[in-house]
Design a protein around this motif. Sequence first.
Motif, PDB file in Angstrom:
ATOM      1  N   GLN A  63      33.430  44.808  26.338  1.00 56.39           N
ATOM      2  CA  GLN A  63      33.093  46.072  27.005  1.00 56.39           C
ATOM      3  C   GLN A  63      33.427  47.275  26.150  1.00 56.39           C
ATOM      4  O   GLN A  63      32.690  48.243  26.089  1.00 56.39           O
ATOM      5  CB  GLN A  63      33.864  46.169  28.330  1.00 56.39           C
ATOM      6  CG  GLN A  63      33.068  45.663  29.505  1.00 56.39           C
ATOM      7  CD  GLN A  63      33.958  45.500  30.734  1.00 56.39           C
ATOM      8  OE1 GLN A  63      35.080  45.989  30.765  1.00 56.39           O
ATOM      9  NE2 GLN A  63      33.441  44.806  31.731  1.00 56.39           N
TER      10      GLN A  63
ATOM     11  N   SER B  59      39.480  34.708  28.883  1.00 60.64           N
ATOM     12  CA  SER B  59      38.169  35.251  29.244  1.00 60.64           C
ATOM     13  C   SER B  59      38.254  36.755  29.531  1.00 60.64           C
ATOM     14  O   SER B  59      37.338  37.511  29.180  1.00 60.64           O
ATOM     15  CB  SER B  59      37.564  34.497  30.421  1.00 60.64           C
ATOM     16  OG  SER B  59      38.417  34.594  31.524  1.00 60.64           O
ATOM     17  N   LEU B  60      39.358  37.162  30.157  1.00 62.90           N
ATOM     18  CA  LEU B  60      39.532  38.596  30.430  1.00 62.90           C
ATOM     19  C   LEU B  60      39.650  39.395  29.127  1.00 62.90           C
ATOM     20  O   LEU B  60      39.065  40.483  28.994  1.00 62.90           O
ATOM     21  CB  LEU B  60      40.772  38.825  31.307  1.00 62.90           C
ATOM     22  CG  LEU B  60      41.044  40.270  31.739  1.00 62.90           C
ATOM     23  CD1 LEU B  60      39.868  40.857  32.515  1.00 62.90           C
ATOM     24  CD2 LEU B  60      42.314  40.365  32.579  1.00 62.90           C
TER      25      LEU B  60
ATOM     26  N   GLU C 137      40.945  48.395  28.591  1.00 65.99           N
ATOM     27  CA  GLU C 137      41.158  48.010  29.986  1.00 65.99           C
ATOM     28  C   GLU C 137      42.085  46.822  30.176  1.00 65.99           C
ATOM     29  O   GLU C 137      42.474  46.497  31.295  1.00 65.99           O
ATOM     30  CB  GLU C 137      39.800  47.709  30.655  1.00 65.99           C
ATOM     31  CG  GLU C 137      38.921  48.927  30.872  1.00 65.99           C
ATOM     32  CD  GLU C 137      39.660  50.053  31.600  1.00 65.99           C
ATOM     33  OE1 GLU C 137      40.255  49.793  32.667  1.00 65.99           O
ATOM     34  OE2 GLU C 137      39.677  51.193  31.086  1.00 65.99           O
ATOM     35  N   PHE C 138      42.449  46.138  29.101  1.00 68.72           N
ATOM     36  CA  PHE C 138      43.272  44.939  29.308  1.00 68.72           C
ATOM     37  C   PHE C 138      44.662  45.322  29.837  1.00 68.72           C
ATOM     38  O   PHE C 138      45.393  46.083  29.195  1.00 68.72           O
ATOM     39  CB  PHE C 138      43.402  44.105  28.033  1.00 68.72           C
ATOM     40  CG  PHE C 138      44.131  42.813  28.284  1.00 68.72           C
ATOM     41  CD1 PHE C 138      43.494  41.780  28.948  1.00 68.72           C
ATOM     42  CD2 PHE C 138      45.457  42.670  27.909  1.00 68.72           C
ATOM     43  CE1 PHE C 138      44.181  40.604  29.233  1.00 68.72           C
ATOM     44  CE2 PHE C 138      46.151  41.497  28.195  1.00 68.72           C
ATOM     45  CZ  PHE C 138      45.506  40.462  28.859  1.00 68.72           C
TER      46      PHE C 138
ATOM     47  N   GLU D  65      36.228  39.649  27.659  1.00 73.26           N
ATOM     48  CA  GLU D  65      35.453  40.599  28.460  1.00 73.26           C
ATOM     49  C   GLU D  65      35.852  42.050  28.124  1.00 73.26           C
ATOM     50  O   GLU D  65      34.978  42.893  27.889  1.00 73.26           O
ATOM     51  CB  GLU D  65      35.758  40.314  29.930  1.00 73.26           C
ATOM     52  CG  GLU D  65      34.737  40.801  30.925  1.00 73.26           C
ATOM     53  CD  GLU D  65      35.220  40.465  32.331  1.00 73.26           C
ATOM     54  OE1 GLU D  65      35.417  41.410  33.119  1.00 73.26           O
ATOM     55  OE2 GLU D  65      35.443  39.273  32.633  1.00 73.26           O
ATOM     56  N   CYS D  66      37.153  42.297  28.103  1.00 72.20           N
ATOM     57  CA  CYS D  66      37.629  43.654  27.804  1.00 72.20           C
ATOM     58  C   CYS D  66      37.216  44.067  26.393  1.00 72.20           C
ATOM     59  O   CYS D  66      36.823  45.219  26.161  1.00 72.20           O
ATOM     60  CB  CYS D  66      39.148  43.741  27.920  1.00 72.20           C
ATOM     61  SG  CYS D  66      39.731  43.606  29.606  1.00 72.20           S
TER      62      CYS D  66
ATOM     63  N   LYS E 229      45.425  31.753  30.020  1.00 70.72           N
ATOM     64  CA  LYS E 229      44.870  32.202  31.309  1.00 70.72           C
ATOM     65  C   LYS E 229      44.055  33.486  31.178  1.00 70.72           C
ATOM     66  O   LYS E 229      43.233  33.792  32.031  1.00 70.72           O
ATOM     67  CB  LYS E 229      46.025  32.499  32.284  1.00 70.72           C
ATOM     68  CG  LYS E 229      46.622  31.309  32.940  1.00 70.72           C
ATOM     69  CD  LYS E 229      47.420  31.738  34.148  1.00 70.72           C
ATOM     70  CE  LYS E 229      48.882  31.891  33.783  1.00 70.72           C
ATOM     71  NZ  LYS E 229      49.725  32.294  34.913  1.00 70.72           N
ATOM     72  N   TYR E 230      44.355  34.269  30.138  1.00 72.95           N
ATOM     73  CA  TYR E 230      43.744  35.597  30.017  1.00 72.95           C
ATOM     74  C   TYR E 230      42.647  35.639  28.970  1.00 72.95           C
ATOM     75  O   TYR E 230      42.117  36.694  28.654  1.00 72.95           O
ATOM     76  CB  TYR E 230      44.824  36.644  29.711  1.00 72.95           C
ATOM     77  CG  TYR E 230      45.817  36.791  30.829  1.00 72.95           C
ATOM     78  CD1 TYR E 230      45.551  37.628  31.905  1.00 72.95           C
ATOM     79  CD2 TYR E 230      46.984  36.043  30.836  1.00 72.95           C
ATOM     80  CE1 TYR E 230      46.451  37.740  32.952  1.00 72.95           C
ATOM     81  CE2 TYR E 230      47.889  36.144  31.883  1.00 72.95           C
ATOM     82  CZ  TYR E 230      47.611  36.990  32.936  1.00 72.95           C
ATOM     83  OH  TYR E 230      48.495  37.088  33.986  1.00 72.95           O
TER      84      TYR E 230
END
Length: 350
Positions: free
Chosen positions: A347, A339-340, A295-296, A343-344, A336-337
């Motif tokens: 998941q 944490s995303l 999903e990233f 998370e990705c 900036k990315y």
Amino acid sequence: MLTKIINPELVTKFKDWQKEYKQFVIIAHTNPDGDAIGSSLALYHYLKYLRKNVCVIMPNQFPDFLRWLPGADNIMNYDYYTDVANIKIADADVICCLDFNKLNRVDEMAEKIRESKAKKVLIDHHLDPEQFADIIISHPEQSSTCELLYRFLCDLGYYYKMNTIVATCIYTGMMTDTGGFTYNSNNPELFFIVSMLLQKHVDKDLVYRKVNYNFSASRLFLQGQVLSGMEVLPDYHTAILTLTREQQQKYHYSKGDSEGFVNIPLQIKDVIFTCFLREDTEKDIVKISLRSIGEFPCNVVAEEFNGGGHKNASGGELQKTDAKMASIRFKEVLEKYKSLLTECFNQHPK
Ligand SMILES: [Mn+2]
């Protein structure tokens, strides 16, 4: 059985053009890939079978690993034969635009295409097609333009007459645009089509070797060099590759030699995002290629570098810098990315 996905009215309209017109031009996007060349040549052979005058024009040179495709010798390079190509485009009855969604994807050719009075058909699988064509067959859910073209040719009633040459061109595009059926390739109908192409005696093992086992030794040395300089950032699930002008010179870099390098670090367990930074040899820029798994969204990161693209594959560039500085800049943006990315990864771990 295949689901009918193409609007039958568009098929009928094209059938009328087939009856009425004689001069056909086929074009695809700049830096043509296997799908662009495969679909262009498949359509070329089909129109030849209909006894049309057909000219395939590419905005610039296509890679050597596609030169074996039947009909590839007849492809006109717009860069070299600009004047002849302009006449062909102006005189065409029908211009077939394959594997791109917007006219700016064909660079200098765009204006000539726009100006030409020819009927235009667009057959493509990228999002948001520009409305410049009379027939627009746009299906972003399709794995490749070749898959879509196969369906179109079947709708035109051509399957029975389709020969090994056409089937091989189509198969090549389907294979290359899915990374040898390793991504974008979970639709069962894709393999139904592959099966139908094999019935036309495509030698798929040979196609794989022609495309993938066709490198120069210097490309492999270059690859070794680039990989030995790889930087892995475990906390970001990210890997960075760089290629300097100096390295390109040392290993006699020719266009396309670094094709696919960006994908290699995705083989690392826990890496879901890769960045490849290459100092351009023509302009004072560093080209950035980005790839992700899951999903990233690469394209969101690419926008920070004057670029864009798809969720899992995109690109951009940095002006007036070198690979080293570009890498530092990339890592700043990456912060900036973080944490995303985590998370990705959590998941959808590999
Ligand atoms: Mn494509």
